[in-house]
Design a protein around this motif. Structure first.
Motif, mmCIF file in Angstrom:
data_model
loop_
_atom_site.group_PDB
_atom_site.id
_atom_site.type_symbol
_atom_site.label_atom_id
_atom_site.label_comp_id
_atom_site.label_asym_id
_atom_site.label_seq_id
_atom_site.Cartn_x
_atom_site.Cartn_y
_atom_site.Cartn_z
ATOM 1 N N MET A 67 11.738 6.648 -1.499
ATOM 2 C CA MET A 67 11.017 5.631 -0.745
ATOM 3 C C MET A 67 10.634 4.444 -1.622
ATOM 4 N N LEU A 68 10.290 4.706 -2.868
ATOM 5 C CA LEU A 68 9.962 3.601 -3.784
ATOM 6 C C LEU A 68 11.184 2.719 -4.025
ATOM 7 N N ARG A 69 12.353 3.324 -4.122
ATOM 8 C CA ARG A 69 13.560 2.519 -4.314
ATOM 9 C C ARG A 69 13.851 1.658 -3.081
ATOM 10 N N ALA A 70 13.677 2.256 -1.889
ATOM 11 C CA ALA A 70 13.909 1.489 -0.666
ATOM 12 C C ALA A 70 12.865 0.386 -0.501
ATOM 13 N N LEU A 71 11.612 0.699 -0.840
ATOM 14 C CA LEU A 71 10.549 -0.298 -0.719
ATOM 15 C C LEU A 71 10.751 -1.448 -1.698
ATOM 16 N N THR A 99 14.524 -0.824 -7.474
ATOM 17 C CA THR A 99 15.604 -0.875 -6.496
ATOM 18 C C THR A 99 16.694 0.134 -6.814
ATOM 19 N N CYS A 100 17.445 0.507 -5.778
ATOM 20 C CA CYS A 100 18.527 1.475 -5.981
ATOM 21 C C CYS A 100 19.895 0.865 -5.704
ATOM 22 N N GLU A 159 0.833 -1.202 0.000
ATOM 23 C CA GLU A 159 0.000 0.000 0.000
ATOM 24 C C GLU A 159 0.870 1.255 0.000
ATOM 25 N N ALA A 160 1.988 1.199 0.698
ATOM 26 C CA ALA A 160 2.904 2.338 0.694
ATOM 27 C C ALA A 160 3.443 2.584 -0.717
ATOM 28 N N VAL A 161 3.814 1.505 -1.415
ATOM 29 C CA VAL A 161 4.298 1.650 -2.792
ATOM 30 C C VAL A 161 3.218 2.276 -3.674
ATOM 31 N N ASP A 162 2.000 1.732 -3.589
ATOM 32 C CA ASP A 162 0.903 2.263 -4.408
ATOM 33 C C ASP A 162 0.690 3.753 -4.143
ATOM 34 N N TRP A 204 13.837 -2.527 6.919
ATOM 35 C CA TRP A 204 13.528 -1.208 6.370
ATOM 36 C C TRP A 204 14.679 -0.246 6.608
ATOM 37 N N SER A 205 15.291 -0.249 7.783
ATOM 38 C CA SER A 205 16.401 0.644 8.084
ATOM 39 C C SER A 205 17.572 0.367 7.146
ATOM 40 N N ARG A 206 17.831 -0.912 6.889
ATOM 41 C CA ARG A 206 18.936 -1.261 6.018
ATOM 42 C C ARG A 206 18.632 -0.896 4.575
ATOM 43 N N ALA A 207 17.362 -1.014 4.192
ATOM 44 C CA ALA A 207 16.982 -0.617 2.829
ATOM 45 C C ALA A 207 17.183 0.882 2.649
ATOM 46 N N LEU A 208 16.792 1.660 3.649
ATOM 47 C CA LEU A 208 16.986 3.105 3.576
ATOM 48 C C LEU A 208 18.477 3.436 3.467
#
Length: 237
Positions: free
Chosen positions: A193-197, A210-211, A164-167, A226-230
């Motif tokens: 945020m989309l890249r991290a998600l 992805t980034c 839902e966050a991505v959408d 999530w922290s590591r993705a950020l």
């Protein structure tokens, strides 16, 4: 019962007193109605200005009485409810804030300020899922309001509702393509945020990109993931 809740009990009566009289023997001439409404609006605006000055000076408790006066002057306007809600939140009175904002939103369900502050109050009160439900309903009513899409994305992300966050972040960018008023900083944040998600979702969502590389541990919690993705995307939470 708090003073704010007592005032809420009087709102229906105040709105009845401030309504324009129906046509009939007791109806006032239109010019009198217009003058009376103008005086009430002027009184409300003066009270709001005084209250905002107090709030901006870091005195929310002193601002309350001015915002209450603004509500008494013009209970049909959403602005006194918004400012009362903000002041009550600043004082940590989340339950009172929710009550006053909910009452105001019944009369103005599409007002962005009311929805935003009520969302903040619900989250502060530990009712983030209710806040997300509120944002879904508000987004259905105003699908092109980027502010709602952005806040919905943030609350969904905080709850771990990744898809839902991505959408919702993708919706911010969709709206921005047709609306130059959307701040570029909001768009940049949505892209990050989309890249991290995308990392969190293992690139399974078509709107997330992805980034960089990300080695996931099967034992990692959603928060640490999530922290590591950020961090992988260079985003400071």
């Amino acid at each position: 019962m708090s003073k704010v809740l007592r005032m809420l009990a009087l709102v229906p009566m105040l709105m009845g007193l401030h309504a324009v009289s129906p046509e009939g023997a007791c109806a006032q001439p239109p010019s009198q109605d217009t003058d009376l409404t103008a005086r009430r609006v002027a009184r409300m605006e003066r009270a709001l200005a005084l209250g905002r000055a107090r709030a901006n000076a870091g005195q929310p408790s002193l601002a309350l009485s001015h915002f209450e006066d603004a509500l008494r002057a013009h209970p049909a306007s959403p602005e006194p409810y918004v400012e009362l809600g903000r002041a009550l939140l600043a004082l940590g009175r989340t339950a009172d804030a929710i009550a006053i904002l909910t009452t105001g939103r019944r009369g103005a369900p599409d007002h962005l300020g009311l929805t935003a502050v009520l969302t903040d109050a619900l989250v502060a009160n530990g009712r983030a899922r209710e806040a997300l439900a509120l944002l879904r309903e508000a987004s259905r009513r105003r699908p092109r309001a980027w502010e709602l899409a952005q806040r919905r994305a943030e609350v969904a992300r905080e709850l771990g509702a990744w898809s839902e966050a991505v959408d919702s972040y993708a919706n911010v960018l969709d709206i921005a393509r047709d609306n130059p008023a959307v701040p570029e900083s909001v768009c940049d944040s949505a892209r990050q945020m989309l890249r991290a998600l995308a990392i969190v979702l293992d690139e399974s969502h078509p709107r997330a990109r992805t980034c960089g590389s990300f080695a996931a541990s099967p034992r990692s919690t959603s928060d640490s993931r999530w922290s590591r993705a950020l961090a992988a995307c260079g985003v400071v939470p």
